[in-house]
Design an enzyme around this catalytic site. Sequence first.
Site, mmCIF file in Angstrom:
data_model
loop_
_atom_site.group_PDB
_atom_site.id
_atom_site.type_symbol
_atom_site.label_atom_id
_atom_site.label_comp_id
_atom_site.label_asym_id
_atom_site.label_seq_id
_atom_site.Cartn_x
_atom_site.Cartn_y
_atom_site.Cartn_z
ATOM 1 N N LEU A 208 0.851 -1.196 0.000
ATOM 2 C CA LEU A 208 0.000 0.000 0.000
ATOM 3 C C LEU A 208 0.880 1.238 0.000
ATOM 4 C CD1 LEU A 208 -2.683 -0.678 2.791
ATOM 5 C CD2 LEU A 208 -3.120 -0.556 0.331
ATOM 6 N N HIS A 209 0.642 2.129 -0.963
ATOM 7 C CA HIS A 209 1.437 3.360 -0.966
ATOM 8 C C HIS A 209 0.702 4.553 -1.567
ATOM 9 C CE1 HIS A 209 1.989 2.208 -5.169
ATOM 10 N NE2 HIS A 209 2.391 3.442 -5.400
ATOM 11 N N ARG A 210 -0.413 4.348 -2.241
ATOM 12 C CA ARG A 210 -1.070 5.466 -2.936
ATOM 13 C C ARG A 210 -1.647 6.458 -1.937
ATOM 14 N NH1 ARG A 210 -0.952 5.223 -8.195
ATOM 15 N NH2 ARG A 210 -0.504 3.206 -9.140
ATOM 16 N N PRO A 211 -1.441 7.760 -2.192
ATOM 17 C CA PRO A 211 -1.940 8.785 -1.265
ATOM 18 C C PRO A 211 -3.418 8.641 -0.932
ATOM 19 C CG PRO A 211 -0.480 9.782 -2.879
ATOM 20 C CD PRO A 211 -0.663 8.359 -3.309
ATOM 21 N N ASP A 283 -2.176 -1.751 -4.079
ATOM 22 C CA ASP A 283 -2.652 -0.622 -4.872
ATOM 23 C C ASP A 283 -1.606 -0.246 -5.928
ATOM 24 O OD1 ASP A 283 -0.711 0.671 -3.352
ATOM 25 O OD2 ASP A 283 -2.122 1.920 -2.235
#
Length: 366
Positions: A208-211, A283
């Site tokens: 998970l990394h998307r803003p 993501d």
Amino acid sequence: MKIFLIAGARPNFMKIAPMARAFDPHHDLDYKIVHTGQHYDHNMSDVFFQELGIRKPDYHLGAGGGSHAQQTAKIMIGFEEICTQERPDLVIVVGDVNSTLACSIVAKKMNIQVAHVEAGLRSFDLGMPEEINRMVTDAISDIFFVTEDKGLENLLNEGKDKNTIHFVGHVMIDNLFYQLEKLEIMGREGFIGNEFKQEHPAYGVVTLHRPSNVDDQATLVSIMETLSTVAETLPLIFPIHPRTRKNMESWNIVPSENIRLVDPLSYMAFLNLWKDARMVLTDSGGLQEETTALGIPCLTIRENTERPITVTEGTNALMGVSRQKILDSFERIMNNDWKIGQRPRFWDGRASERIADIIQRISNDR
């Protein structure tokens, strides 16, 4: 023909590496590797490039971080300098990062041809910086290398000349197959996550990394609660992005004891982990494609994807951030009721060879 291959971050090197390997037998394709330095990564050691089967970058622009505008500007300034020195005939950019956009703009303003690998992909979500990078790059590129039917369709709908569009397959899948072969002959004892893999015959992998997922407290809390429910049945390992870790610590989000957090992994260590996973929750963009290539169930925690073939033909499904969707899909996977999927056309490990042949023809026709 003098060619610049552009990479801005570690995942970009996975895409340019198979092209570099494919160009090597074509002695009149004189390529140089340009690392913009968009992301610093301590894992990019000599061993990293040896594993990829390519030489270290010929140029390192050292652009570093900053806002999107600051980073793009620094890359443009540095890239203009080396283009002025070298005057390449062709600049090849990959994917959708800021380096893709920045180097394309510089090249076009200097009347240097631009080829975009992974052209035509669209999420139609202008809230994603990557979508803007994709659209602008395709607006000014001269040659388009396409990974899937939708990419071809999008470019034609945008008025591109069909003679400039080449359906070649996916260089990321070329690299995946190459690295899998490497993995089979190397020792894995030192890999982070290998102990977890040995402890758990069945497990899942999370990224998970998307803003939109990790910068909103309520959303991140909800996702982690859902993952904790999944982990009651299937242990999860989560190589955590620094941005995600920082927010979890700031908001005191404590994961379930059945979710193992580890630092970001090298490509080979991560491949060793997810290739045998029962499922992947992510993501990421590239991981949707790689799981489809290996037939591993993938639940994408996004409302849309610029890689629709992974949903229509592959093993991927869009979940949004819906707890119910994720848990229902998880149950189906655990009951062996998930779609089998198929490997898309031209995802056969030879996309880079097709690209090299096309560029060779273009070079011969000059």
